[in-house]
Each structure stands twice: as C-alpha cells, then as structure tokens.
Write an enzyme that holds these catalytic residues in place. Sequence first.
Site, mmCIF file in Angstrom:
data_model
loop_
_atom_site.group_PDB
_atom_site.id
_atom_site.type_symbol
_atom_site.label_atom_id
_atom_site.label_comp_id
_atom_site.label_asym_id
_atom_site.label_seq_id
_atom_site.Cartn_x
_atom_site.Cartn_y
_atom_site.Cartn_z
ATOM 1 N N ASP A 28 -6.754 1.283 0.218
ATOM 2 C CA ASP A 28 -5.414 0.866 0.647
ATOM 3 C C ASP A 28 -5.101 -0.507 0.047
ATOM 4 O OD1 ASP A 28 -3.521 1.682 3.394
ATOM 5 O OD2 ASP A 28 -3.282 -0.302 2.481
ATOM 6 N N GLY A 93 4.024 4.926 13.173
ATOM 7 C CA GLY A 93 3.730 3.877 12.200
ATOM 8 C C GLY A 93 3.675 4.367 10.759
ATOM 9 N N HIS A 100 -1.408 11.330 4.760
ATOM 10 C CA HIS A 100 -2.603 10.569 4.372
ATOM 11 C C HIS A 100 -3.454 10.303 5.602
ATOM 12 C CE1 HIS A 100 0.863 7.925 4.961
ATOM 13 N NE2 HIS A 100 0.042 7.024 5.481
HETATM 14 P P1 DGP Z 1 1.212 4.549 6.849
HETATM 15 O O1 DGP Z 1 1.772 3.309 7.447
HETATM 16 O O2 DGP Z 1 0.311 5.340 7.788
HETATM 17 O O3 DGP Z 1 2.279 5.411 6.223
HETATM 18 O O4 DGP Z 1 0.244 4.063 5.684
HETATM 19 C C1 DGP Z 1 0.656 3.833 4.377
HETATM 20 C C2 DGP Z 1 -0.394 2.979 3.735
HETATM 21 O O5 DGP Z 1 -0.216 3.046 2.341
HETATM 22 C C3 DGP Z 1 -0.359 1.507 4.119
HETATM 23 O O6 DGP Z 1 -1.551 1.156 4.799
HETATM 24 C C4 DGP Z 1 -0.259 0.768 2.800
HETATM 25 C C5 DGP Z 1 -0.607 1.816 1.783
HETATM 26 N N1 DGP Z 1 0.083 1.700 0.518
HETATM 27 C C6 DGP Z 1 1.431 1.637 0.354
HETATM 28 N N2 DGP Z 1 1.727 1.561 -0.966
HETATM 29 C C7 DGP Z 1 0.537 1.589 -1.622
HETATM 30 C C8 DGP Z 1 0.203 1.546 -3.010
HETATM 31 O O7 DGP Z 1 1.028 1.465 -3.901
HETATM 32 N N3 DGP Z 1 -1.132 1.586 -3.308
HETATM 33 C C9 DGP Z 1 -2.097 1.697 -2.333
HETATM 34 N N4 DGP Z 1 -3.367 1.736 -2.755
HETATM 35 N N5 DGP Z 1 -1.804 1.747 -1.025
HETATM 36 C C10 DGP Z 1 -0.504 1.687 -0.678
#
Ligand code: DGP
Length: 114
Positions: A28, A93, A100
């Site tokens: 993340d 959230g 995911h």
């Molecule tokens: P949620 O809030 O459950 O939808 O989680 C989305 C997650 O995705 C959040 O913890 C941050 C992560 N995230 C968002 N954009 C990116 C990205 O471009 N790359 C990565 N590796 N993670 C991302």
Amino acid sequence: MTIFEKIITGEIPADIVHQDDLCIAFHDVTPQAPTHVLIIPKKCIARIGEAEEQDQALLGHLLLTAGKIASELGINHTDEGFRLVINNGKNGGESVPHLHVHLLAGRALAWPPG
Ligand code: DGP
C-alpha cells in the site's frame, strides 16, 4: 479505469509482492502498519458487496493468497498475527472501487476499529 486497474496493466508502478493468473498483491502506498499489502483480483469487481456466485473460487483464492503472502513475508506467527480487512462503500472506508483485501501486520491493531 481505477488506479488499481492501471497497476494490473502495468501503466503505473507498484511494489509487487505476488502475481498469478487471478490476482496481484502490492504494498500500500500509504501504509497503516509496518506491513500493509493489498491483494486484488485481476477481474474488475468494484467491491465485495457486488461479487457474485461465480466469483466464489476467486474470493477464496484472494484469502488463501493473503495467508501465503503473510507466510512469505514472515508475519504468519500466531503469537503476533495479522489482520485482513475489506472496506465496502462509504461507511466501510472504501476509497478505491476495485475489490481489495488489506493485509496488515507489524503492530497491535485496535479493536473495535475506529
Ligand atoms: P480502501 O480505503 O479500503 O479503498 O483502500 C485503498 C487503499 O489503496 C489505501 O490504503 C491506499 C491505497 N492506494 C491508493 N492508491 C494507490 C496507489 O496508487 N498505489 C498503491 N500501492 N496503493 C494505493
């Protein structure tokens, strides 16, 4: 197209820890714990609430893969443990509308969640 679809296609980079025919897992970008990995299906399912009967094997695969990744990363210890989280919709959230599973480990996580 969501940011996660762009990671699946390789359009944008990610720190990938696992990839197979059905899913991809990567760190993340805004980690909420020392280990914070996202496991996502390559199939576009917006959220768990929109998964269908035909996705049963895929959903099981995501959970099994999360456990395997935990072992590979050395965090699959019963004494310390880890947490899997799936956020669904606004109150859940969810911020990226592509299913995911969050794999969180490396610190004690509060319960109930905030
Ligand atoms: P949620 O809030 O459950 O939808 O989680 C989305 C997650 O995705 C959040 O913890 C941050 C992560 N995230 C968002 N954009 C990116 C990205 O471009 N790359 C990565 N590796 N993670 C991302």
